[in-house]
Design a protein around this motif. Structure first.
Motif, PDB file in Angstrom:
ATOM      1  N   ASN A  96      42.128  48.852  33.308  1.00  0.00           N
ATOM      2  CA  ASN A  96      43.392  48.699  34.021  1.00  0.00           C
ATOM      3  C   ASN A  96      43.675  49.952  34.848  1.00  0.00           C
ATOM      4  OD1 ASN A  96      44.560  46.068  32.822  1.00  0.00           O
ATOM      5  ND2 ASN A  96      43.895  47.226  31.036  1.00  0.00           N
ATOM      6  N   GLY A  97      43.023  50.038  35.986  1.00  0.00           N
ATOM      7  CA  GLY A  97      43.118  51.212  36.838  1.00  0.00           C
ATOM      8  C   GLY A  97      42.098  52.251  36.433  1.00  0.00           C
ATOM      9  N   SER A  98      41.706  53.096  37.392  1.00  0.00           N
ATOM     10  CA  SER A  98      40.703  54.119  37.075  1.00  0.00           C
ATOM     11  C   SER A  98      41.236  55.150  36.092  1.00  0.00           C
ATOM     12  CB  SER A  98      40.209  54.799  38.359  1.00  0.00           C
ATOM     13  OG  SER A  98      41.277  55.409  39.061  1.00  0.00           O
ATOM     14  N   ASN A  99      42.568  55.269  35.967  1.00  0.00           N
ATOM     15  CA  ASN A  99      43.109  56.190  34.966  1.00  0.00           C
ATOM     16  C   ASN A  99      42.695  55.774  33.555  1.00  0.00           C
ATOM     17  OD1 ASN A  99      44.505  57.900  36.749  1.00  0.00           O
ATOM     18  ND2 ASN A  99      46.226  56.493  36.855  1.00  0.00           N
ATOM     19  N   GLU A 100      42.711  54.464  33.286  1.00  0.00           N
ATOM     20  CA  GLU A 100      42.282  54.011  31.965  1.00  0.00           C
ATOM     21  C   GLU A 100      40.790  54.229  31.780  1.00  0.00           C
ATOM     22  OE1 GLU A 100      43.386  50.420  29.007  1.00  0.00           O
ATOM     23  OE2 GLU A 100      42.420  49.765  30.863  1.00  0.00           O
ATOM     24  N   GLY A 239      40.408  49.414  37.916  1.00  0.00           N
ATOM     25  CA  GLY A 239      39.497  50.523  38.161  1.00  0.00           C
ATOM     26  C   GLY A 239      38.170  50.230  37.494  1.00  0.00           C
ATOM     27  N   TYR A 240      37.129  50.935  37.895  1.00  0.00           N
ATOM     28  CA  TYR A 240      35.817  50.654  37.322  1.00  0.00           C
ATOM     29  C   TYR A 240      34.926  51.870  37.449  1.00  0.00           C
ATOM     30  CZ  TYR A 240      34.520  49.777  42.250  1.00  0.00           C
ATOM     31  OH  TYR A 240      34.296  49.901  43.601  1.00  0.00           O
ATOM     32  N   HIS A 259      40.998  44.196  26.648  1.00  0.00           N
ATOM     33  CA  HIS A 259      41.891  45.105  27.379  1.00  0.00           C
ATOM     34  C   HIS A 259      42.137  44.664  28.811  1.00  0.00           C
ATOM     35  CE1 HIS A 259      37.992  46.617  28.737  1.00  0.00           C
ATOM     36  NE2 HIS A 259      38.584  47.334  29.672  1.00  0.00           N
ATOM     37  N   LEU A 260      41.295  43.785  29.364  1.00  0.00           N
ATOM     38  CA  LEU A 260      41.518  43.272  30.715  1.00  0.00           C
ATOM     39  C   LEU A 260      41.960  41.812  30.626  1.00  0.00           C
ATOM     40  CD1 LEU A 260      38.646  44.652  32.994  1.00  0.00           C
ATOM     41  CD2 LEU A 260      41.082  45.009  33.258  1.00  0.00           C
ATOM     42  N   SER A 261      43.182  41.548  31.061  1.00  0.00           N
ATOM     43  CA  SER A 261      43.720  40.200  30.938  1.00  0.00           C
ATOM     44  C   SER A 261      42.936  39.210  31.787  1.00  0.00           C
ATOM     45  CB  SER A 261      45.193  40.174  31.357  1.00  0.00           C
ATOM     46  OG  SER A 261      45.313  40.204  32.772  1.00  0.00           O
ATOM     47  N   ALA A 262      43.059  37.935  31.452  1.00  0.00           N
ATOM     48  CA  ALA A 262      42.406  36.881  32.226  1.00  0.00           C
ATOM     49  C   ALA A 262      42.928  36.855  33.652  1.00  0.00           C
ATOM     50  CB  ALA A 262      42.645  35.528  31.548  1.00  0.00           C
TER      51      ALA A 262
END
Length: 362
Positions: A96-100, A239-240, A259-262
């Motif tokens: 969920n974003g590159s911060n995560e 993020g990736y 952790h990544l929603s559908a």
């Protein structure tokens, strides 16, 4: 009502301040490096239809391995970066974003008793995430004009022996480039993890190599990216990173389940189907950035070289006063705490014109 100081918070978090940028409803928002261009209508329709389909099965947990998204991201990097060895889903991680993504990296490879080396001024979340994971933050020094040479990065790594090195390419908040030679030197000097934060990589000159091209044979090199900037997907939080498959195995040890929603997965996959169309906005943003690099010196404000979607300019007598004066004109920029400097995002042509006109009037 209790105060934060009344709570039994960890000692190493006492006195720390959270990440924050002003959130104000203004006519021209040029403070957090968003992509000001709206998503094309046909892309938006595809995303909405994909979300509608995902809603029908939202009673079930999403794909824990987000396999289709990882395959789509690998295909995008293979198309846009041309790495030496073709990437597969096994090379890709997302969050969920590159911060995560960065937080999970330090959860896996940092933590108490370990250290991370960064080079401020740089992305402020690097040190905040270090503090949050109990990783000791080491602040290295940059060269003139906020550049970072192979010699400087090598010296700092050899002197401090960090477990993790954070490099920002191009750097935020200065926009300054990071050479491929500096990344190679950092990896050669380090025995630990080297993370290259490429959040703004798509805005660099087209002939500039991404750190993704260095992955082959470098199992400790991690390249973090985001869909927030070039893809105008800041609100979607995707993020990736690209790395050796062993790295993604390590991140599975610390990620939260599902952790990544559908819905996040569906929206990102749909956007990636339209990568060429989404990236067409990048050329316009580069034009406005280059316009700022030309016009700001004409107004008496020297600029730093920028490969990002923003420009840092100096010559400001009072940064906070200029921030407030522009805010009175309904224009929001960023005072990042570097004396006599202000950072401004390259917006649309109309937004850039409004900013330059207001600055000239002031």
């Amino acid at each position: 009502m209790a105060q934060l100081s009344d709570l039994p918070i960890r000692d190493d978090l006492r006195g720390q301040t959270p990440y924050g940028a002003p959130q104000k409803a203004v006519r021209v928002a040029l403070n957090v490096n968003e992509n000001s261009h709206p998503i094309p209508a046909d892309v938006a329709v595809d995303i909405v239809e994909s979300l509608a389909a995902a809603i029908l099965s939202v009673n079930r947990y999403p794909d824990r391995e987000f396999t289709e998204l990882r395959e789509s991201l690998a295909a995008y990097l293979n198309f846009s970066v041309e790495p030496a060895t073709r990437l597969t889903a096994d090379n890709i991680w997302a969050a969920n974003g590159s911060n995560e993504v960065l937080q999970q990296i330090l959860q896996a490879f940092g933590g108490p008793g370990r250290s991370v080396l960064g080079f401020p001024p740089t992305y402020s979340m690097h040190s905040i995430i270090a503090n949050g994971t109990g990783t000791r933050w080491i602040a290295g020094e940059r060269d003139a004009d906020y550049e970072l040479s192979p010699e400087t990065v090598t010296r700092w790594i050899e002197e401090t022996q960090p477990d993790v090195v954070f490099l920002c390419s191009p750097n935020n908040p200065t926009g300054t480039p990071l050479s491929i030679e500096t990344i190679e030197a950092a990896y050669a000097a380090s025995s630990g993890i080297v993370v290259v934060d490429e959040a703004y990589a798509e805005f660099a000159p087209e002939d500039v190599r991404s750190a993704v091209t260095l992955l082959d044979g470098r199992d400790r090199l991690l390249v973090s990216r985001t869909m927030s900037k070039a893809f105008a997907f800041a609100g979607a939080r995707v993020g990736y990173l690209a790395a050796d498959p062993a790295v993604t195995d390590a991140l599975r040890l610390v990620r939260l389940p599902y952790h990544l929603s559908a819905l996040t997965q569906a929206a990102a996959i749909a956007a990636l189907r339209h990568a060429p169309e989404m990236l067409a906005m990048v050329d316009n943003i580069r034009d406005q950035r280059d316009r700022l690099l030309v016009e700001l010196p004409k107004l008496g404000y020297p600029v730093l070289n920028s490969w990002a979607n923003f420009v840092m300019f100096g010559g400001v007598a009072d940064s906070h006063a200029l921030f407030e004066a522009l805010l009175e004109q309904d224009i929001l920029v960023r005072d990042v705490g570097i004396p006599n400097h202000i950072r401004v995002t390259a917006g649309t042509e109309a937004e850039t014109t409004a900013f330059l006109a207001a600055l000239a009037a002031l």
